[in-house]
Motif scaffolding. Structure first.
Motif, short mmCIF file in Angstrom:
data_model
loop_
_atom_site.label_atom_id
_atom_site.label_comp_id
_atom_site.label_asym_id
_atom_site.label_seq_id
_atom_site.Cartn_x
_atom_site.Cartn_y
_atom_site.Cartn_z
N UNK A 148 0.70 -1.11 0.00
CA UNK A 148 0.01 0.02 -0.12
C UNK A 148 0.82 1.40 0.05
N UNK A 149 2.04 1.20 -0.61
CA UNK A 149 3.09 2.39 -0.53
C UNK A 149 2.60 3.52 -1.24
N UNK A 150 1.38 3.42 -2.22
CA UNK A 150 1.12 4.79 -2.86
C UNK A 150 0.05 5.29 -1.98
N UNK A 151 -0.48 4.63 -1.03
CA UNK A 151 -1.62 4.98 0.10
C UNK A 151 -0.93 5.53 1.14
N UNK A 152 0.22 4.99 1.61
CA UNK A 152 0.94 5.34 2.72
C UNK A 152 1.65 6.59 2.50
N UNK A 154 2.15 10.75 1.04
CA UNK A 154 1.49 11.96 0.70
C UNK A 154 1.72 12.12 -0.88
N UNK A 155 0.58 12.13 -1.66
CA UNK A 155 0.84 12.45 -3.16
C UNK A 155 1.58 10.94 -3.83
N UNK A 156 1.02 10.00 -3.25
CA UNK A 156 1.66 8.61 -3.39
C UNK A 156 2.42 8.37 -4.67
N UNK A 157 1.36 8.28 -5.69
CA UNK A 157 2.03 7.84 -7.09
C UNK A 157 3.01 8.78 -7.60
N UNK A 158 2.71 10.17 -7.33
CA UNK A 158 3.68 11.08 -7.84
C UNK A 158 5.00 11.04 -7.09
N UNK A 232 7.09 4.75 -14.71
CA UNK A 232 5.43 4.97 -14.74
C UNK A 232 4.82 3.64 -14.37
N UNK A 233 5.35 2.71 -15.33
CA UNK A 233 4.61 1.30 -15.39
C UNK A 233 4.68 0.79 -13.93
N UNK A 234 5.62 0.79 -13.18
CA UNK A 234 5.80 0.20 -11.91
C UNK A 234 4.94 1.08 -10.71
N UNK A 235 5.00 2.18 -10.99
CA UNK A 235 3.98 3.10 -10.00
C UNK A 235 2.63 2.73 -10.20
N UNK A 239 0.08 1.27 -7.68
CA UNK A 239 -1.03 1.91 -7.26
C UNK A 239 -2.27 1.06 -7.64
N UNK A 240 -2.43 0.13 -8.56
CA UNK A 240 -3.46 -0.92 -8.39
C UNK A 240 -3.39 -1.69 -7.32
N UNK A 241 -2.13 -2.17 -6.88
CA UNK A 241 -2.06 -3.41 -5.70
C UNK A 241 -2.41 -2.29 -4.46
N UNK A 242 -2.42 -1.32 -4.18
CA UNK A 242 -2.74 -0.54 -3.06
C UNK A 242 -4.51 -0.34 -2.98
N UNK A 243 -5.11 -0.62 -4.30
CA UNK A 243 -6.59 -0.32 -3.89
C UNK A 243 -7.13 -1.15 -5.32
#
Length: 280
Positions: A148-152, A154-158, A232-235, A239-243
């Motif tokens: 859940x790294x992109x949720x954990x 701030x401004x996760x994917x970016x 970009x692809x791994x992010x 992001x999908x894995x986080x949600x």
């Protein structure tokens, strides 16, 4: 005089304590557009598939994804979803992917720990048996779980994208501790390490060396494997894995809003019809 003395003492304490409370700084994350942003956004399946490959061949060597099972990859809107397989456990792609991993199990006869090929029901295996082993292999740093790294953050994917593509040459006058790497997007306080002239550079130190480079991963669909594309692809995959249910959640929300709008209209018409001949 007593009040003045208190004020001077407080000011003196502030000057002494000031350096200890220096604020961390970092550059603002890069502005990147993602297909899954916004109320109508959704994941690009081809991109998420490429992102999984980047994770598998690069990130999985150090980072776990303890909350993700192989079968999640074959669920609706997942990277390897196929209409032919309503049950993700039957998905041929998922079976092939999980079989490439070795997971720990218990021998039913001896009770010993053994390894076997993975199945869709298994979770992604941790690359290290425990935290101590993970730290020993990474110079004392503990690689965070990426589930859940992109949720954990701030401004996760970016933020994650900026870290992956943000490694630059160390500024002149900057003393980098052993086993660390300078990254302007990593929060930190450089004041104790900067001996150069001018303002203290923004950013911080990170134990992870630059993980990506052009051509490091070969994409099966022929997409050019630049550092930027890999990041970009791994992010997108993270992001999908986080949600994993993000697209379904958005679709349900849109349907709910349409229903409420129609229901509100019917209530208004009913109200006007029932009360039109009633005096107020």
């Amino acid at each position: 005089m007593l009040r003045k003395g208190f004020i001077l003492a407080a000011l003196g304490l502030a000057f002494v304590a000031g350096p200890s409370f220096a604020a961390t700084t970092h550059e603002e994350p890069k502005d990147v557009h993602w297909s899954f942003e916004g109320p109508f956004g959704k994941f690009d399946q081809a991109q998420v598939q490429r992102g999984y490959k980047v994770y598998r061949e690069v990130c999985a060597a150090c980072h776990s994804m303890n909350l993700l099972s192989f079968r999640n990859l074959g669920q609706k809107n997942g990277p390897f979803f196929d209409e032919k397989y309503k049950n993700p456990n039957d998905n041929a792609y998922v079976k092939s992917i999980s079989k490439d991993y070795q997971v720990n199990d218990i021998d039913s006869e001896t009770g010993d720990v053994v390894q076997r090929p993975g199945t869709p029901a298994d979770k992604f295996p941790n690359p290290f048996p425990n935290e101590a082993a993970a730290r020993a292999s990474n110079g004392g740093a503990y690689p965070p779980d990426l589930s859940v790294i992109t949720k954990a953050r701030e401004e996760g994917p970016q933020y994650v994208y900026s870290i992956l593509t943000g490694y630059v040459a160390t500024p002149a006058g900057m003393e980098v501790p052993p086993g660390k790497h300078y990254n302007p997007f990593m929060p930190g306080d450089m004041s104790a390490f900067y001996k150069g002239k001018g303002p203290v550079p923004e950013g911080g130190f990170i134990a992870m060396p630059p993980p990506l480079e052009a051509g490091k991963v070969t994409f099966d669909d022929g997409t050019k494997s630049t550092l930027d594309q890999q990041a970009k692809d791994v992010v997108a995959f993270l992001a999908w894995a986080s949600e994993p249910k993000q697209t379904e959640r958005k679709q349900f929300g849109l349907a709910a809003m349409i229903y409420l709008l129609i229901f509100s209209g019917l209530l208004f018409v009913s109200y006007r019809r029932i009360w039109k001949n009633v005096g107020h």
